[in-house]
Write a protein that holds these residues in place. Structure first.
Motif, mmCIF file in Angstrom:
data_model
loop_
_atom_site.group_PDB
_atom_site.id
_atom_site.type_symbol
_atom_site.label_atom_id
_atom_site.label_comp_id
_atom_site.label_asym_id
_atom_site.label_seq_id
_atom_site.Cartn_x
_atom_site.Cartn_y
_atom_site.Cartn_z
ATOM 1 N N VAL A 166 0.972 -1.090 0.047
ATOM 2 C CA VAL A 166 -0.054 -0.137 -0.109
ATOM 3 C C VAL A 166 0.869 1.343 -0.003
ATOM 4 O O VAL A 166 0.702 2.043 -0.945
ATOM 5 C CB VAL A 166 -0.792 -0.075 1.103
ATOM 6 N N LEU B 240 1.813 3.657 -3.099
ATOM 7 C CA LEU B 240 1.214 5.283 -3.088
ATOM 8 C C LEU B 240 2.246 6.205 -3.444
ATOM 9 O O LEU B 240 1.914 7.029 -4.012
ATOM 10 C CB LEU B 240 0.607 5.247 -1.589
ATOM 11 N N ILE C 292 0.388 -4.330 -7.807
ATOM 12 C CA ILE C 292 0.050 -4.610 -6.508
ATOM 13 C C ILE C 292 0.514 -6.284 -6.465
ATOM 14 O O ILE C 292 1.065 -6.547 -5.444
ATOM 15 C CB ILE C 292 -1.477 -4.619 -6.551
ATOM 16 N N SER D 55 -6.569 -9.665 -4.839
ATOM 17 C CA SER D 55 -6.406 -8.364 -5.284
ATOM 18 C C SER D 55 -6.940 -8.062 -6.673
ATOM 19 O O SER D 55 -7.411 -7.068 -6.797
ATOM 20 C CB SER D 55 -4.933 -7.945 -5.093
#
Lengths: 296, 284
Positions: free
Chosen positions: B71, B75, B210, B275
């Motif tokens: 995460v 980001l 991811i 995911s």
């Protein structure tokens, strides 16, 4: 200066642009954010280099000061007592061997898979693709037992063979893409001129996929040079260990012997080839990342 | 043609395919040590796993890292990539070179460096806190069960953010500039452009990264944990990969270790599928 900045940030002259002052403030804030991050990336490395020239007392005193005098002796001890040089030679040997094996396996395989049609081709391609998902630690136990049974443990040649096989899937995946992009006229012409399969491969195809091969070599270099888990498990005698293992041993020892200087010198010695190759091939590397990671 | 394929295939089968098959097969066996004869015990290894508190703790720690690290990494990578490509600062090439650098460093070097950053007396994190008057927050980051996982997570984010940034920068360069131009003519702020153009246009790349990042955590966590904490304090930073390794090479529980391997593999495939499902277009 401010004028240039504004127009650079907003390329179109027609667009409604925010007030100049706002843009300067915004870019200033962004710059501060970036500079802070740059410090966070660079300072640990800089500190490492500084510490490698300090005495033990200086290291313990403060992490923010420059060394009072350059302790080259740290580097001497890194080579003599800590045997960094020997580990490095092992690493060089393993990297070179792995690279030769990788090229000998990956280029012909990618050539056949990328440019020929035959039964079982799909199966073989999928097999290699599946290999992308099977990483080091998952299979380390059976690999260790297998190599023990075949007496391949503690052997730099077989360690290299395992390394080459480890990056084989990715390399084939990368090269096959390049192979497919070559027009088949080239080969046909070569065949008509009487070139056999092998001379076509070496004289026509290899030069044309050179960018792909370079990308593969660069990526594999870092993989081989930095690998830790397999080297730790498959090589047992100290004289054959590669540099990541040597360093982590050194770290364990220095916890008690507290000769920080030679540990940091050791780290710098390992960093140097990485930095050199990175600065030379930076463009290739980031381009290759896009080829393999996104467009592939 | 066969000559071209055989060397690669032979090595691949010996060092990749055969061990993979063995992992699945021998995970159903009790096998303790090289000299020991494997004994078939069905699913017992897998049942034992869920009664093994040390394993469950390591699984929880790994799960924590597999969520937190991707995460924040992605980001930060996304924001930096967008700043560097969209604002066209002159020095952006420099930042790109610098930020990418940690991702080619040896995990071992990173782990050793960061053990010194967090070092209670030598480290510059604590020393920096004292210098800025925040001395009361100084603590043994790796020695405290409350902070150790976060400390390791920061190291992993530091290692990987630049790598994904470069991937995103390539993606953003591929977005048509007309989109941004049209948006700014309509008065969209850079923030709005980021949310409504950059992220949707990069969505497929983000989905892949991811999954890359989740799986990357598994491999880097092994090295980082082995060198920085050895699983301590009191197993609070043990991850499944270090536990697997310990079971195999310290306790010689080969069968059990392979069962853990199978479980972790299934776990990471499952996470990747989840995911993938969650990030499918239309679900947000």
């Amino acid at each position: 200066m401010a004028q240039i900045q504004t127009s650079a940030a907003f390329p179109s002259p027609r667009e409604r642009r925010p007030a100049k002052a706002a843009v300067i403030v915004r870019n200033g804030l962004l710059r501060i954010l970036l500079i802070l991050q740059a410090l966070a990336v660079a300072y640990p490395l800089l500190w490492n280099v500084m510490a490698s020239f300090k005495t033990n007392e200086e290291v313990m005193e403060s992490p923010w000061t420059l060394p009072k005098s350059l302790q080259w002796d740290n580097y001497v001890r890194a080579f003599t007592t800590a045997k960094i040089g020997d580990y490095m030679l092992n690493s060089v040997l393993v990297v070179v061997l792995s690279m030769i094996m990788l090229i000998l396996m990956a280029v012909p395989t990618a050539y056949v898979l990328g440019r020929m049609r035959f039964r079982g081709q799909k199966l073989i391609s999928n097999l290699y693709m599946a290999g992308l998902f099977i990483g080091g630690v998952y299979i380390i136990v059976p690999l260790f037992i297998l190599m023990n049974d075949l007496h391949m443990l503690d052997n730099r040649f077989w360690l290299s063979a395992v390394y080459a096989t480890g990056t084989l899937s990715f390399s084939i995946y990368l090269l096959t893409g390049f192979m497919k992009s070559i027009p088949s006229d080239f080969e046909e012409a070569a065949m008509i001129d009487g070139c056999g399969y092998f001379s076509t491969l070496f004289r026509i195809i290899m030069p044309m996929v050179r960018p792909g091969i370079i990308t593969m070599v660069v990526f594999s270099f870092f993989d081989f040079w930095n690998e830790y888990v397999l080297a730790m498990t498959l090589v047992t005698s100290d004289a054959k260990k590669t540099i990541p293992i040597g360093l982590s041993n050194l770290m364990q020892i220095q916890q008690f012997a507290t000769d920080w200087g030679s540990l940091f010198a050791g780290l710098v010695i390992v960093l140097v080839p990485t930095v050199v190759i990175y600065t030379l091939l930076q463009k290739k590397l980031t381009e290759g990342l896009m080829l393999g990671g996104v467009k592939g | 043609m066969a000559v071209c394929l055989v060397p690669g295939l032979a090595m691949f089968m010996l060092f990749k395919l055969y061990p993979t098959i063995q992992v699945f097969y021998k995970s159903f066996y009790l096998w303790t040590g090289i000299g020991d004869k494997p004994k078939f015990i069905g699913f017992k290894n897998f049942v034992d796993m869920f009664r093994d508190d040390a394993f469950l703790l390591s699984l929880r720690n790994t799960g924590f890292l597999m969520v937190i690290v991707p995460v924040f990494t992605l980001l930060i990578a996304l924001v930096n990539a967008s700043i560097l490509t969209r604002t066209k600062l002159k020095e952006r090439g420099l930042y790109r070179t610098l930020f990418f650098f940690p991702s080619i460093l040896s995990f071992v070097v990173i782990a050793i460096l960061w053990s010194f950053i967090y070092h209670p007396t030598l480290g510059f994190l604590n020393s920096g806190l004292e210098l800025t008057g925040l001395g009361q927050y100084a603590m043994p980051w790796l020695g405290d069960s409350r902070t150790v996982l976060w400390a390791l997570a920061v190291t992993m984010i530091w290692q990987a953010a630049g790598y994904y940034m470069v991937i995103y920068m390539a993606g953003i360069d591929g977005i048509s500039p007309d989109l941004y131009e049209a948006a700014s003519i309509d008065g969209a702020t850079p923030m709005k452009q980021f949310i409504h153009i950059t992220i949707p246009m990069l969505w497929e790349i983000i989905r892949i990264t991811i999954i890359f990042s989740i799986n990357g955590v598994l491999s880097i966590s092994f090295v980082i944990v082995t060198i920085m904490t050895a699983g301590g304090p009191d197993r609070h930073s043990e991850v499944v990969m270090t536990y697997l390794y310990q079971q195999a090479f310290t306790n010689s529980n080969f069968g059990y270790a392979m069962a853990i391997g199978v479980f972790v593999f299934a776990f990471s495939v499952l996470l990747s599928l989840i995911s993938n499902k969650l990030t499918e277009r239309g679900s947000y």
